[in-house]
Design an enzyme around this catalytic site. Structure first.
Site, PDB file in Angstrom:
ATOM      1  N   GLU A  71     -10.335  55.415  29.932  1.00 31.22           N
ATOM      2  CA  GLU A  71      -9.030  54.909  30.290  1.00 31.22           C
ATOM      3  C   GLU A  71      -9.116  54.992  31.748  1.00 31.22           C
ATOM      4  OE1 GLU A  71      -5.336  56.644  28.339  1.00 31.22           O
ATOM      5  OE2 GLU A  71      -6.848  57.661  26.985  1.00 31.22           O
ATOM      6  N   CYS A 112      -1.407  55.440  37.431  1.00 29.05           N
ATOM      7  CA  CYS A 112      -2.414  54.286  37.271  1.00 29.05           C
ATOM      8  C   CYS A 112      -1.646  53.074  36.675  1.00 29.05           C
ATOM      9  CB  CYS A 112      -3.461  54.613  35.704  1.00 29.05           C
ATOM     10  SG  CYS A 112      -2.278  55.012  34.427  1.00 29.05           S
TER      11      CYS A 112
END
Ligand code: NAD
Length: 511
Positions: free
Chosen positions: A283, A317
């Site tokens: 990720e 993020c």
């Protein structure tokens, strides 16, 4: 053991005096506390050279110290985990899940300490730190509950001839879980709890900046009943500890969250091993955009833009990096953003009044300041928040908004409180979507429009993992908003979603 309906944890509302006061007293107890961390191998805390940890908001404030694992300790950790794998993987899933769910309870019971630690080590605001602990609790309970139900019995597959065959899920072996500093408890434990619940043994490597909170989590995990052989903790740098884990042929899978560059490096390391291919869950970063058309409500847009770009000092993020605004309302939107940024309070994260705290360290600060300086020569500064005296001794970056000509000017993710604004004409919408897709990243996208055809069209064409319409684009909720990207932003599956656990397993078919 998990009840009919799993619920996410309630957290603490710091705006309600009766909730906040007793809680603030529990944080206060840890105001001066010094934490110590080191490798934990087979339940034993190992010693070595200590490194001092200081607070990102004031480098004069000591938080504790850490011992990084050396090569021999990493080697031992892998052997212990490999040896513990057969018995852990053969336990009934509900039994494994029980200790992980108990960890959720222990985290909740230690919220005061963990909030203080998260805030002092990672520089998060109190609200962000509370949300961090809540998310970690939710991950533990979510994956435990899912493992206990989904992996309790093999699934029956009925053949054409009426015979029954069985499909069962087992762990893969030893998983290396490598996590970032920006969610130092939630992502750290999200990876580890999923890998364990699925029947793997784990070597956990936290980000070097946030070893203390990860160490406390592992201590609590052992207290919750996870056997000492099953979880190994090896703090250290990526280049040393991370690289020696990923190059070891005994590692059957890697769960990684961090930058795209590091994921690519790990991918190459795994590919160079002369052994069974490993499972790789990555990720990674994003170049997240929001598209605002002329039908959007400006006040709502600005509220959501400011939160998406500057909350957590832009160190999520999912944070908004590039705002595309239709020309017709661009002057109004930029004026409102400028006004809202003038109100942002940047400073010590323990104060309720603080909106934006520090960035994680001096290296991150330097990189962001270099980007700001280079853009000042090529783009227009829309607004820059003030840094007061409270910021003098910490790693702060002033939230800054630029108006730039094109998203193509941005080559990398800028992981901090910097917003880039691009104007577009109504006739250029398709081009805007293409340019966003062409970055290759695909993590989050925001859309503000009151035209259903427009937002459905953008949503269909955008190659992103999580698309948010007429709201902010940060803060996915475990079990409710599965989170994860595509393209350069990650391999999937989505964390906190129904398929995540399965990627930590191998399925075995008995005909
Ligand atoms: P990073 O890539 O620098 O480090 C992440 C982890 O990888 C750390 O534990 C680090 O020590 C380790 N590492 C570094 N080099 C390694 C190597 N060669 N081998 C093995 N491990 C190595 O990232 P960071 O600065 O800690 O975190 C910020 C990044 O994480 C941003 O790019 C952000 O977008 C991303 N992120 C993504 C998600 C998501 O869900 N997609 C969530 C949080 C953060």
């Amino acid at each position: 053991i998990f009840g009919e309906q799993r619920k996410n944890s309630a957290g603490i509302n710091i705006d309600i005096e009766s909730e906040w006061r007793p809680f603030s007293e529990s944080i206060q107890t840890f105001r001066q506390h010094q934490w110590q961390a080191g490798p934990i191998v087979n339940g034993e805390i190992l010693t070595g050279e200590t490194l001092a940890i200081t607070a990102p908001y004031d480098r004069r404030e000591a938080v504790g110290s850490v011992v990084f694992a050396n090569a021999e300790q990493v080697e031992k950790a892998i052997s212990v985990a490999a040896e513990a794998y057969p018995s852990w993987s053969q336990l009934p899933a509900a039994e494994r899940a029980q200790s992980i769910s108990r960890l959720g309870d222990l985290l909740e019971a230690h919220t005061g300490e963990l909030v203080a630690l998260c805030h002092r080590e990672a520089g998060k605001t109190i609200q962000d730190s509370i949300d961090e602990i809540r998310e970690a609790v939710d991950f533990c309970r979510f994956y435990a509950a899912q493992a206990a139900t989904d992996f309790a019995e093999p699934k029956q597959v009925i053949g054409f001839d009426g015979t029954t065959k069985l499909l069962s899920y087992q762990g893969r072996g030893v998983f290396a879980c490598i996590s970032p500093w920006n969610f130092p408890l939630a992502i750290f434990l999200g990876q580890v709890s999923a890998a364990l619940a699925a029947g793997n043994t784990v070597i956990a490597k936290p980000a070097e900046q946030t070893s203390l909170i990860a160490f406390r989590a592992i201590e609590l995990m052992l207290e919750a009943g996870v056997p000492a052989g099953v979880i190994q903790f090896v703090p250290g740098t990526g280049a040393e500890v991370g690289a020696s884990l990923t190059s070891d042929p005994r590692i059957a899978g890697v769960a990684f969250t961090g930058s795209t560059e590091t994921a690519q490096r790990i991918n190459r390391t795994l590919a160079a091993r002369d052994c069974e291919p490993a499972a790789f869950i990555a990720e990674t970063g994003g170049q997240n955009a929001m598209i605002v058309d002329s039908t959007a409500l400006p006040e709502q847009v600005v509220r959501d833009v400011v939160r998406s770009a500057f909350a957590s000092a832009g160190q999520r993020c999912s944070a908004l990096r590039v705002l595309f605004v239709q020309e017709d309302i661009a002057d109004r939107i930029t004026a409102l953003i400028k006004g809202a940024m003038a109100e942002l309070s940047v400073g010590r994260p323990e104060l309720h009044s603080t909106d934006v705290g520090p960035v994680i360290d001096a290296g991150a600060r330097e990189k962001l300041l270099t980007h700001i300086e280079s853009l000042k020569n090529q783009a227009k500064v829309v607004a820059q928040a003030e840094l007061g005296e409270a910021c003098l001794h910490g790693d702060f970056v002033a939230p800054t908004a630029f108006e730039i000509g094109s998203i193509e000017m941005l080559k990398n993710e800028n992981f901090g409180p910097i917003l880039h604004i691009v104007r577009f004409k109504a006739s250029e919408l398709e081009q805007v979507i293409d340019q966003i897709n062409n970055t290759g990243f695909g993590l989050t996208m925001g859309i503000h429009s009151r035209n259903e055809r427009t937002y459905c069209h953008i949503e269909r064409r955008a190659r992103v993992g999580n698309c948010y319409i007429n709201r902010d684009q940060v803060g996915a909720v475990v079990g409710v908003q599965p989170f994860g990207g595509q393209g350069l932003s990650g391999t999937g599956p989505k964390a906190g979603g129904p398929h995540y656990l399965y990627h930590f397993t191998k399925d075995v078919f008995n005909a």
